[in-house]
Design a protein around this motif. Structure first.
Motif, PDB file in Angstrom:
ATOM      1  N   PRO A 183      15.159 -48.955 -16.782  1.00  0.00           N
ATOM      2  CA  PRO A 183      15.242 -47.874 -15.791  1.00  0.00           C
ATOM      3  C   PRO A 183      13.852 -47.373 -15.422  1.00  0.00           C
ATOM      4  O   PRO A 183      12.873 -47.639 -16.116  1.00  0.00           O
ATOM      5  N   PRO A 184      13.759 -46.630 -14.334  1.00  0.00           N
ATOM      6  CA  PRO A 184      12.459 -46.076 -13.937  1.00  0.00           C
ATOM      7  C   PRO A 184      12.011 -44.987 -14.904  1.00  0.00           C
ATOM      8  O   PRO A 184      12.813 -44.413 -15.649  1.00  0.00           O
ATOM      9  N   ALA A 185      10.721 -44.702 -14.866  1.00  0.00           N
ATOM     10  CA  ALA A 185      10.140 -43.674 -15.726  1.00  0.00           C
ATOM     11  C   ALA A 185       9.441 -42.632 -14.853  1.00  0.00           C
ATOM     12  O   ALA A 185       9.024 -42.907 -13.727  1.00  0.00           O
ATOM     13  N   ILE A 186       9.332 -41.428 -15.381  1.00  0.00           N
ATOM     14  CA  ILE A 186       8.655 -40.350 -14.659  1.00  0.00           C
ATOM     15  C   ILE A 186       7.314 -40.080 -15.306  1.00  0.00           C
ATOM     16  O   ILE A 186       7.214 -39.922 -16.525  1.00  0.00           O
ATOM     17  N   ASN A 187       6.264 -40.079 -14.495  1.00  0.00           N
ATOM     18  CA  ASN A 187       4.933 -39.754 -14.987  1.00  0.00           C
ATOM     19  C   ASN A 187       4.704 -38.244 -15.002  1.00  0.00           C
ATOM     20  O   ASN A 187       4.155 -37.688 -15.949  1.00  0.00           O
ATOM     21  N   SER A 188       5.122 -37.588 -13.896  1.00  0.00           N
ATOM     22  CA  SER A 188       4.937 -36.140 -13.811  1.00  0.00           C
ATOM     23  C   SER A 188       5.822 -35.591 -12.721  1.00  0.00           C
ATOM     24  O   SER A 188       6.235 -36.303 -11.800  1.00  0.00           O
ATOM     25  N   ILE A 189       6.131 -34.317 -12.819  1.00  0.00           N
ATOM     26  CA  ILE A 189       6.812 -33.588 -11.756  1.00  0.00           C
ATOM     27  C   ILE A 189       6.299 -32.164 -11.788  1.00  0.00           C
ATOM     28  O   ILE A 189       6.143 -31.569 -12.866  1.00  0.00           O
ATOM     29  N   GLU A 190       5.984 -31.622 -10.612  1.00  0.00           N
ATOM     30  CA  GLU A 190       5.374 -30.296 -10.574  1.00  0.00           C
ATOM     31  C   GLU A 190       5.665 -29.603  -9.263  1.00  0.00           C
ATOM     32  O   GLU A 190       5.993 -30.245  -8.256  1.00  0.00           O
ATOM     33  N   PHE A 191       5.551 -28.310  -9.294  1.00  0.00           N
ATOM     34  CA  PHE A 191       5.682 -27.494  -8.094  1.00  0.00           C
ATOM     35  C   PHE A 191       4.567 -27.869  -7.125  1.00  0.00           C
ATOM     36  O   PHE A 191       3.406 -27.962  -7.518  1.00  0.00           O
ATOM     37  N   ASP A 192       4.918 -28.083  -5.859  1.00  0.00           N
ATOM     38  CA  ASP A 192       3.958 -28.612  -4.890  1.00  0.00           C
ATOM     39  C   ASP A 192       3.424 -27.533  -3.949  1.00  0.00           C
ATOM     40  O   ASP A 192       3.024 -27.824  -2.833  1.00  0.00           O
ATOM     41  N   GLY A 193       3.434 -26.306  -4.378  1.00  0.00           N
ATOM     42  CA  GLY A 193       2.920 -25.222  -3.556  1.00  0.00           C
ATOM     43  C   GLY A 193       1.661 -24.631  -4.134  1.00  0.00           C
ATOM     44  O   GLY A 193       1.177 -25.031  -5.203  1.00  0.00           O
ATOM     45  N   ASP A 194       1.132 -23.639  -3.425  1.00  0.00           N
ATOM     46  CA  ASP A 194      -0.120 -23.009  -3.850  1.00  0.00           C
ATOM     47  C   ASP A 194       0.090 -22.126  -5.066  1.00  0.00           C
ATOM     48  O   ASP A 194      -0.756 -22.050  -5.954  1.00  0.00           O
ATOM     49  N   ALA A 195       1.222 -21.433  -5.115  1.00  0.00           N
ATOM     50  CA  ALA A 195       1.530 -20.562  -6.249  1.00  0.00           C
ATOM     51  C   ALA A 195       3.033 -20.629  -6.508  1.00  0.00           C
ATOM     52  O   ALA A 195       3.821 -20.588  -5.563  1.00  0.00           O
ATOM     53  N   PRO A 196       3.457 -20.731  -7.767  1.00  0.00           N
ATOM     54  CA  PRO A 196       4.877 -20.977  -8.077  1.00  0.00           C
ATOM     55  C   PRO A 196       5.726 -19.717  -8.007  1.00  0.00           C
ATOM     56  O   PRO A 196       6.348 -19.288  -8.987  1.00  0.00           O
ATOM     57  N   TYR A 197       5.777 -19.103  -6.835  1.00  0.00           N
ATOM     58  CA  TYR A 197       6.577 -17.902  -6.616  1.00  0.00           C
ATOM     59  C   TYR A 197       7.289 -18.037  -5.277  1.00  0.00           C
ATOM     60  O   TYR A 197       6.723 -18.555  -4.312  1.00  0.00           O
ATOM     61  N   ARG A 198       8.534 -17.527  -5.198  1.00  0.00           N
ATOM     62  CA  ARG A 198       9.288 -17.554  -3.956  1.00  0.00           C
ATOM     63  C   ARG A 198      10.185 -16.327  -3.878  1.00  0.00           C
ATOM     64  O   ARG A 198      10.750 -15.873  -4.870  1.00  0.00           O
ATOM     65  N   PHE A 199      10.295 -15.809  -2.648  1.00  0.00           N
ATOM     66  CA  PHE A 199      11.201 -14.702  -2.367  1.00  0.00           C
ATOM     67  C   PHE A 199      12.560 -15.265  -1.965  1.00  0.00           C
ATOM     68  O   PHE A 199      12.639 -16.213  -1.186  1.00  0.00           O
ATOM     69  N   VAL A 200      13.641 -14.676  -2.500  1.00  0.00           N
ATOM     70  CA  VAL A 200      14.983 -15.127  -2.116  1.00  0.00           C
ATOM     71  C   VAL A 200      15.706 -14.047  -1.322  1.00  0.00           C
ATOM     72  O   VAL A 200      16.028 -14.235  -0.153  1.00  0.00           O
ATOM     73  N   GLY A 201      15.983 -12.913  -1.925  1.00  0.00           N
ATOM     74  CA  GLY A 201      16.610 -11.820  -1.192  1.00  0.00           C
ATOM     75  C   GLY A 201      17.916 -12.239  -0.559  1.00  0.00           C
ATOM     76  O   GLY A 201      18.734 -12.947  -1.151  1.00  0.00           O
ATOM     77  N   ASN A 202      18.111 -11.821   0.708  1.00  0.00           N
ATOM     78  CA  ASN A 202      19.364 -12.111   1.395  1.00  0.00           C
ATOM     79  C   ASN A 202      19.266 -13.305   2.333  1.00  0.00           C
ATOM     80  O   ASN A 202      20.093 -13.464   3.230  1.00  0.00           O
ATOM     81  N   HIS A 203      18.262 -14.142   2.150  1.00  0.00           N
ATOM     82  CA  HIS A 203      18.183 -15.364   2.964  1.00  0.00           C
ATOM     83  C   HIS A 203      17.729 -16.516   2.080  1.00  0.00           C
ATOM     84  O   HIS A 203      17.139 -16.330   1.013  1.00  0.00           O
ATOM     85  N   ALA A 204      18.028 -17.721   2.549  1.00  0.00           N
ATOM     86  CA  ALA A 204      17.708 -18.914   1.765  1.00  0.00           C
ATOM     87  C   ALA A 204      16.206 -19.168   1.752  1.00  0.00           C
ATOM     88  O   ALA A 204      15.467 -18.722   2.625  1.00  0.00           O
ATOM     89  N   SER A 205      15.778 -19.914   0.740  1.00  0.00           N
ATOM     90  CA  SER A 205      14.381 -20.289   0.611  1.00  0.00           C
ATOM     91  C   SER A 205      14.322 -21.746   0.143  1.00  0.00           C
ATOM     92  O   SER A 205      15.357 -22.391  -0.053  1.00  0.00           O
ATOM     93  N   VAL A 206      13.115 -22.266  -0.006  1.00  0.00           N
ATOM     94  CA  VAL A 206      12.930 -23.637  -0.492  1.00  0.00           C
ATOM     95  C   VAL A 206      11.802 -23.665  -1.505  1.00  0.00           C
ATOM     96  O   VAL A 206      10.870 -22.846  -1.449  1.00  0.00           O
TER      97      VAL A 206
END
Length: 532
Positions: free
Chosen positions: A177-200
């Motif tokens: 099977p395939p292997a994973i080398n790394s996985i990480e958040f691809d943004g500038d800072a690992p924070y997101r607002f959710v509130g009453n609308h969707a986010s990504v």
């Protein structure tokens, strides 16, 4: 402009190409969709069986498209290759999209011969060495074509069976099977607002599979109260883009960039990658728990928040030099103080001055900012506040949060530049020396707000007609002295002439003096050209 046959043909080419690109992205239909007169005359592999256990072998796929419409002038389309799965109509692994155009050869697909009524194409398919077992079947799973009259042809799965579009290969077995080398958040800072609308949440994964290559995967994030978020990502070898791409040509290591959807109302708090499930191109599966992936914090600003964004001073006077101001944030609900404050701007016209945030007497957080010279405004793009207990408040586009609504502006200039003590030298010139003489206006310039940017200088005859003019940038000396140099045109007639000039500052305000402008205190700027 009259429409010519060539122009009509080019227009049809553009329409057909655009329709083909759009059609390639459509979901696979359950039944054939045919409009007009297009048909598939033939489609077959040059060999029906091949042995690729030792090395990959190229087998030519050939197809011929017919069109009974004599008005058609152009054709394009796509062919989709898939590895057969374990059941009828089942496929496994990454689809391979081959795009073809009449009269063109591109990305391995060759136009062989023909015209819009019948044309033939070829592609050398390098059959992969590895399969799930020692016997692997490759199929043409889909065929799409469109001409410039709007006729379309879509054939899927069993609808292609009459052309025997299959190829059986003896393959080496891929059991790894395939292997994973790394996985990480691809943004500038690992924070997101959710509130009453969707986010990504953007992620980047680096994966490896040395035999058949990576196919697809699923990321799972675990959050508060047992909530789970998932995101799927997949390799797509179509020319129109993909989530996952090899790091270099022929490389078995893939870099995947994808987004995880965060529904409105998702719980605030820390979210951690819990597992990643990966599949290679023959369906081998592995599920791993990455040990070092940094968490992501979601927030609705329900604990710590900012009730007011302001700057003092605002506006700023940065007409002649960089200016300093301080952004103030009225933070509410912070526990154990504030540990982190981050402010970013839309453009690089402003930046934090590097000093530590301070707490003002009224409790607001204050941050020093440098506003660069010439900046008309600085828009605060985002604000991040983290309190001593780890609670987070996010604002602005990068975090998907509410806009801070803070704009630092420049002082508006309402006072134009002024000139005084204007002297013209020389005031008398023999006609024979006119062409080699440079009349100079020396003056004192005052610019209370915006510095001087440029000037216009015109020479007028006694009737008020312009006989010479010049202009450009103007930079007074530190004491305000400015010299403007004029010219006397070749062949100028004897007589009395006058100068008029306009001063323009960096805000666009201007003042005119002399002819067609305000009078000068010492009278008109006259120069006399005498006969020799």
């Amino acid at each position: 402009m009259r429409s010519t046959p060539l122009l009509r043909w080019l227009a049809r080419v553009a329409l057909a190409t655009a329709t083909c690109v759009a059609g390639a992205a459509l979901a696979t239909p359950a039944a054939a969709q045919t409009s007009g007169s297009l048909g598939l005359s033939s489609l077959s592999f040059a060999s029906k069986r091949v042995d690729v256990r030792e090395q990959s072998v190229a087998v030519t796929l050939t197809w011929t498209v017919r069109n009974t419409n004599p008005d058609a002038m152009y054709l394009s389309g796509s062919v989709r290759l898939r590895m057969a799965g374990s059941g009828p109509g089942a496929y496994v692994g990454t689809a391979r999209e081959l795009h073809f155009w009449l009269y063109s050869s591109w990305e391995g697909v060759r136009f062989v011969s023909g015209d819009a009524q019948e044309s033939t194409y070829e592609y050398d398919f390098a059959v992969p060495r590895y399969g799930k077992t020692t016997s692997t079947t490759w199929l043409v799973a889909g065929f799409h074509a469109v001409d410039d009259t709007g006729a379309t042809l879509n054939l899927e799965g069993a609808q292609l069976a009459g052309h025997r579009p299959w190829l059986k290969a003896r393959t080496a077995v891929d059991s790894t099977p395939p292997a994973i080398n790394s996985i990480e958040f691809d943004g500038d800072a690992p924070y997101r607002f959710v509130g009453n609308h969707a986010s990504v949440l953007p992620y980047r994964a680096t994966l490896h599979d040395a035999q058949t290559g990576f196919w697809k995967g699923t990321l799972r994030l675990a959050g508060p109260n047992g909530q789970i978020l998932t995101a799927a990502f997949e390799t797509n070898l179509s020319s129109w883009g993909s989530d996952c791409r090899p790091q270099s040509i022929g490389d078995h290591t893939m870099t995947c960039r994808f987004q995880l959807d965060v529904p409105a109302g998702t719980a605030s708090g820390v979210w951690q990658v819990s597992e990643v499930t990966l599949f290679d191109n023959v369906g081998n599966q592995t599920t791993v728990v990455p040990p070092t992936t940094a968490p992501v914090t979601l927030t609705s600003n329900e604990v710590v928040s900012v009730s007011d964004f302001s700057a003092n001073p605002n506006p700023v006077d940065n007409w002649t030099q960089h200016s300093a101001t301080r952004i103030r944030l009225a933070v509410e609900g912070a526990q154990n103080g504030v540990s982190t404050v981050r402010v970013d701007f839309e453009m690089a016209w402003c930046q934090l001055d590097g000093s530590e945030p301070t707490v003002d007497p009224d409790g607001a957080i204050s941050i020093g900012v440098t506003v660069f010279r010439h900046a008309e405004e600085c828009v605060v793009d985002s604000v991040l506040v983290v309190d001593g207990a780890g609670n987070v408040a996010t604002y602005g586009r990068p975090y998907g949060g509410p806009a801070p609504g803070l704009v630092i502006t420049r002082v508006v200039n309402t006072v134009p530049p002024t000139a005084s003590a204007v002297v013209l030298t020389p005031t008398t010139v023999p006609r024979s020396q006119a062409a080699s003489t440079t009349p100079t206006l020396t003056m004192q310039v005052t610019t209370p707000v915006a510095p001087l940017r440029g000037y216009w200088l015109h020479l007028y005859d006694s009737a008020g007609n312009v006989v010479d003019g010049s202009g450009g940038s103007a930079y007074p000396a530190p004491d305000g002295t400015l010299n403007l140099q004029g010219y006397l045109p070749y062949g100028i007639a004897a007589g009395t002439y006058s100068y008029g000039f306009t001063l323009i500052d960096e805000s666009g305000l201007q003042s005119s003096y002399g002819v067609n402008g305000q009078p000068l205190p010492d009278g008109p700027l006259e120069i006399t050209i005498t006969d020799d």
